[in-house]
Design a protein around this motif. Structure first.
Motif, mmCIF file in Angstrom:
data_model
loop_
_atom_site.group_PDB
_atom_site.id
_atom_site.type_symbol
_atom_site.label_atom_id
_atom_site.label_comp_id
_atom_site.label_asym_id
_atom_site.label_seq_id
_atom_site.Cartn_x
_atom_site.Cartn_y
_atom_site.Cartn_z
ATOM 1 N N ILE A 1 -34.107 -42.744 -27.462
ATOM 2 C CA ILE A 1 -35.346 -42.008 -27.212
ATOM 3 C C ILE A 1 -36.307 -42.998 -26.567
ATOM 4 C CG2 ILE A 1 -37.280 -40.784 -28.267
ATOM 5 C CD1 ILE A 1 -34.779 -39.248 -28.769
ATOM 6 N N THR A 2 -36.687 -42.745 -25.323
ATOM 7 C CA THR A 2 -37.557 -43.711 -24.659
ATOM 8 C C THR A 2 -38.977 -43.197 -24.494
ATOM 9 O OG1 THR A 2 -36.606 -42.909 -22.603
ATOM 10 C CG2 THR A 2 -35.795 -45.015 -23.428
ATOM 11 N N LYS A 3 -39.197 -41.921 -24.768
ATOM 12 C CA LYS A 3 -40.558 -41.408 -24.655
ATOM 13 C C LYS A 3 -40.706 -40.127 -25.452
ATOM 14 C CE LYS A 3 -44.101 -40.767 -21.088
ATOM 15 N NZ LYS A 3 -44.943 -41.898 -21.516
ATOM 16 N N GLU A 4 -41.918 -39.946 -25.992
ATOM 17 C CA GLU A 4 -42.211 -38.701 -26.693
ATOM 18 C C GLU A 4 -43.470 -38.115 -26.066
ATOM 19 O OE1 GLU A 4 -42.748 -39.098 -30.949
ATOM 20 O OE2 GLU A 4 -43.796 -37.184 -31.020
ATOM 21 N N ILE A 5 -43.385 -36.877 -25.667
ATOM 22 C CA ILE A 5 -44.531 -36.236 -25.022
ATOM 23 C C ILE A 5 -44.987 -35.055 -25.884
ATOM 24 C CG2 ILE A 5 -45.285 -34.890 -23.019
ATOM 25 C CD1 ILE A 5 -43.183 -36.504 -21.405
ATOM 26 N N VAL A 6 -46.281 -34.996 -26.173
ATOM 27 C CA VAL A 6 -46.806 -33.880 -26.940
ATOM 28 C C VAL A 6 -47.415 -32.863 -25.970
ATOM 29 C CG1 VAL A 6 -48.424 -33.182 -28.754
ATOM 30 C CG2 VAL A 6 -47.279 -35.414 -28.873
ATOM 31 N N ILE A 7 -46.985 -31.624 -26.061
ATOM 32 C CA ILE A 7 -47.550 -30.581 -25.196
ATOM 33 C C ILE A 7 -48.732 -29.965 -25.940
ATOM 34 C CG2 ILE A 7 -47.068 -28.461 -23.895
ATOM 35 C CD1 ILE A 7 -45.266 -30.739 -23.022
ATOM 36 N N ARG A 8 -49.927 -30.169 -25.387
ATOM 37 C CA ARG A 8 -51.123 -29.804 -26.150
ATOM 38 C C ARG A 8 -51.579 -28.363 -25.930
ATOM 39 N NH1 ARG A 8 -52.211 -34.147 -28.827
ATOM 40 N NH2 ARG A 8 -51.630 -36.157 -27.904
ATOM 41 N N GLU A 9 -50.935 -27.678 -25.025
ATOM 42 C CA GLU A 9 -51.275 -26.267 -24.779
ATOM 43 C C GLU A 9 -51.075 -25.469 -26.072
ATOM 44 O OE1 GLU A 9 -52.343 -24.987 -21.901
ATOM 45 O OE2 GLU A 9 -52.233 -22.859 -22.413
ATOM 46 N N LYS A 10 -52.110 -24.718 -26.463
ATOM 47 C CA LYS A 10 -51.996 -24.036 -27.767
ATOM 48 C C LYS A 10 -51.088 -22.809 -27.670
ATOM 49 C CE LYS A 10 -56.036 -20.951 -27.528
ATOM 50 N NZ LYS A 10 -55.778 -20.559 -26.177
ATOM 51 N N LYS A 11 -50.596 -22.399 -28.844
ATOM 52 C CA LYS A 11 -49.703 -21.240 -28.891
ATOM 53 C C LYS A 11 -50.417 -20.077 -29.541
ATOM 54 C CE LYS A 11 -45.217 -23.436 -28.893
ATOM 55 N NZ LYS A 11 -44.018 -23.789 -29.664
ATOM 56 N N PRO A 12 -50.162 -18.819 -29.231
ATOM 57 C CA PRO A 12 -49.221 -18.401 -28.189
ATOM 58 C C PRO A 12 -49.682 -18.823 -26.791
ATOM 59 C CG PRO A 12 -50.463 -16.518 -29.042
ATOM 60 C CD PRO A 12 -50.802 -17.673 -29.901
ATOM 61 N N ARG A 13 -48.733 -19.205 -25.979
ATOM 62 C CA ARG A 13 -49.079 -19.727 -24.648
ATOM 63 C C ARG A 13 -49.340 -18.594 -23.673
ATOM 64 N NH1 ARG A 13 -45.238 -24.931 -25.307
ATOM 65 N NH2 ARG A 13 -46.827 -26.044 -26.468
ATOM 66 N N ARG A 14 -50.278 -18.873 -22.773
ATOM 67 C CA ARG A 14 -50.601 -17.806 -21.820
ATOM 68 C C ARG A 14 -49.477 -17.625 -20.798
ATOM 69 N NH1 ARG A 14 -54.703 -20.954 -18.067
ATOM 70 N NH2 ARG A 14 -54.446 -23.025 -18.966
ATOM 71 N N ASP A 15 -49.461 -16.455 -20.208
ATOM 72 C CA ASP A 15 -48.371 -16.079 -19.311
ATOM 73 C C ASP A 15 -48.245 -17.003 -18.104
ATOM 74 O OD1 ASP A 15 -47.576 -14.084 -20.907
ATOM 75 O OD2 ASP A 15 -48.440 -12.440 -19.732
ATOM 76 N N ASP A 16 -49.392 -17.490 -17.638
ATOM 77 C CA ASP A 16 -49.312 -18.289 -16.401
ATOM 78 C C ASP A 16 -49.378 -19.788 -16.685
ATOM 79 O OD1 ASP A 16 -51.870 -18.391 -17.266
ATOM 80 O OD2 ASP A 16 -52.794 -17.924 -15.317
ATOM 81 N N PHE A 17 -48.991 -20.173 -17.907
ATOM 82 C CA PHE A 17 -49.021 -21.590 -18.258
ATOM 83 C C PHE A 17 -48.213 -22.435 -17.276
ATOM 84 C CE2 PHE A 17 -47.033 -24.961 -21.133
ATOM 85 C CZ PHE A 17 -48.050 -25.868 -20.925
ATOM 86 N N ASN A 18 -47.089 -21.882 -16.838
ATOM 87 C CA ASN A 18 -46.242 -22.669 -15.929
ATOM 88 C C ASN A 18 -46.817 -22.805 -14.516
ATOM 89 O OD1 ASN A 18 -45.861 -20.016 -15.398
ATOM 90 N ND2 ASN A 18 -43.628 -20.147 -15.150
ATOM 91 N N LEU A 19 -47.982 -22.191 -14.287
ATOM 92 C CA LEU A 19 -48.604 -22.318 -12.963
ATOM 93 C C LEU A 19 -49.859 -23.201 -13.013
ATOM 94 C CD1 LEU A 19 -48.344 -18.558 -11.929
ATOM 95 C CD2 LEU A 19 -46.799 -20.417 -11.300
#
Lengths: 246, 243
Positions: free
Chosen positions: A211-229
């Motif tokens: 394991i060389t890195k740990e990334i925390v995704i801070r976007e809260k849940k439930p995630r919005r529909d256009d999060f990937n944009l």
């Protein structure tokens, strides 16, 4: 609260170390992703956590108890749904309970209430080949849930699905995770999928894999529909890509 | 439907050949003659049929049980497989027709030698079919059940056994037809009753019409047994019939 942990796990095959000193943890109701190129030892780690193989050193802890090398505690699911073709969906889903010694009728009774949450109503008496690929994966996930003690491993569970089905099942998956009590570790090589679903991402690189890195995704849940944009999604993606050296 | 038409055509051509005298009666009786012989000898045929059928079913059931036991043992214990699989294959290289007289000498004129011969010819397809089915079980599925905490018996019950059903029934169809033929062959070589005994007697008296009658009866029984297997298969494998 910590649910599941792998502590300093090392495993080698035929004198070659495949994974080295891997420590990961999974908290209650969390979705954690293991991301790495193929051949980095993700599946090896998976087998160790599932209790299918014994590590050279290190431990696997579930709810504070040592379950290293013991099967029957951590459920998992693969890209192939592995539903038994000669059993109905309700029998398939109830299988883990039957294996644990429950009578078939009772096991099915216990599984049936979850069919609604997993969008599987009406499929109870059907056979797997009568269902679509997405439905079969949901049934496989329900079976995984029935057998879990609160923690599950998903090994590229959605990679065999087409893009549209996949994005639909992602949304569905996040939705169902709100309703049930399950913590999951999932393996993928799909960076978008990892960012979209995870609370945290572990990056696995090198030979032997670490394991060389740990990334925390801070976007809260439930995630919005256009999060990937969004900009932040892209930033996560850039960070991952540069770390993996792609 | 088409095959019924084909059979009808063959019967008609055969009848024409006989009644026009192209093929003389004493060599090939006409279908009508055969039917008449069948009706005249019906009670006698049924008496012999009962014996043959009993032998076939008994032999088949013991053959299935033996085949099943062999397949399970060979799947479970690798050393057993290595030791006995070649032996099982060797038993099949010995022609049944050569063993039958020996069995009659050893076991007498009653049912025992017939049933034994049927067991010998039917257990092999059952063993091989089931064993292949067990061995073809999907590794990932078995691992999944292992992760669920399943032991070997549970894996056998939930994965290997139901997974081998296809091959089991394919083998059973072969064995079912072998069982009737096996009974008849064993009866040729000695016995008091059975279709094979009847066949030997009518051949010796050159009653070719009766000969054909019994031949047709034997095929009909084999077909009947095979379709019984098919019905059983449909009932035992309901997932096959759902779209």
């Amino acid at each position: 609260m910590q649910k599941l942990a792998a502590v300093q796990v090392t495993k080698s095959f035929e004198g070659k170390t495949v994974i080295k000193d891997i420590s990961i943890e999974l908290n209650e109701k969390e979705i954690v992703c293991l991301l790495g190129v193929s051949g980095v030892g993700k599946t090896t780690l998976f087998n160790v956590i599932a209790g299918l193989s014994v590590p050279d050193s290190g431990n696997v802890m579930l709810n504070g108890a040592d379950i290293t090398g013991k099967a029957g505690h951590i459920s998992y699911m693969l890209q192939k749904d592995l539903l038994l073709p000669y059993r109905t969906i309700e029998e398939n889903v109830a299988l883990p309970l039957i294996i644990k010694g429950m009578k078939k009728g009772k096991a099915i009774k216990k599984a049936l209430p979850y069919f609604k949450d997993f969008d599987l109503e009406g499929t109870e008496k059907k056979y797997p080949h009568q269902l679509s690929g997405g439905m079969r994966q949901r049934a496989a996930l329900l079976r995984t849930y029935m057998f879990s003690e609160g923690a599950a491993l998903l090994d590229e569970p959605f990679s065999a699905l087409d893009t549209i089905t996949k994005s639909m099942i992602h949304k569905w998956y996040l939705g169902v995770m709100e309703k049930i009590n399950l913590s999951t570790i999932f393996i993928t090589h799909d960076i978008d999928e990892a960012i979209l679903l995870s609370d945290r991402i572990y990056l696995l690189t090198g030979r032997p894999g670490r394991i060389t890195k740990e990334i925390v995704i801070r976007e809260k849940k439930p995630r919005r529909d256009d999060f990937n944009l969004t900009e932040s999604f892209l930033n996560y993606k850039k960070e991952i890509i540069s770390h993996l050296g792609m | 439907m088409n095959s019924a038409a084909a059979i009808a055509v063959i019967l008609v051509v055969w009848q024409i050949l006989s009644s026009t005298g192209i093929v003389p009666d004493f060599l090939l009786p006409s279908p009508v003659d055969v039917a008449r012989a069948f009706v005249n000898d019906f009670p006698l045929l049924m008496m012999h049929l009962k014996v043959t059928l009993l032998e076939s079913v008994l032999g088949l059931v013991i053959g299935i049980a033996t085949g099943f036991a062999m397949a399970v043992l060979m799947d479970y214990f690798e050393p057993f497989y290595k030791a006995f699989y070649p032996v099982v294959v060797i038993t099949q290289t010995v022609p049944a027709i050569a063993v039958a007289p020996l069995l009659v000498l050893w076991l007498g004129y009653d049912m025992a030698p017939k049933v034994t011969l049927i067991v010998i010819v039917t257990f092999f397809p059952m063993t091989v079919g089931l064993l292949e089915g067990f061995r073809a079980a999907d590794g990932d599925t078995m691992n999944l059940l292992k992760a669920m905490g399943a032991d070997r018996i549970q894996i056998f019950r939930h994965v290997k056994l139901p997974g081998a059903m296809d091959r089991f029934f394919a083998s059973l169809k072969i064995s079912a037809s072998y069982s009737v033929v096996g009974a008849v062959i064993a009866e040729w070589l000695g016995g008091y009753s059975g279709l094979g005994v009847y066949m030997t007697r009518v051949r010796k008296s050159y009653a070719f019409d009766k000969m054909f009658a019994v031949i047709f009866l034997i095929s009909a029984i084999s077909l009947l047994l095979m379709s019984a297997v098919e019905i059983l298969q449909k009932r035992m494998m309901p997932w096959r019939t759902k779209d």
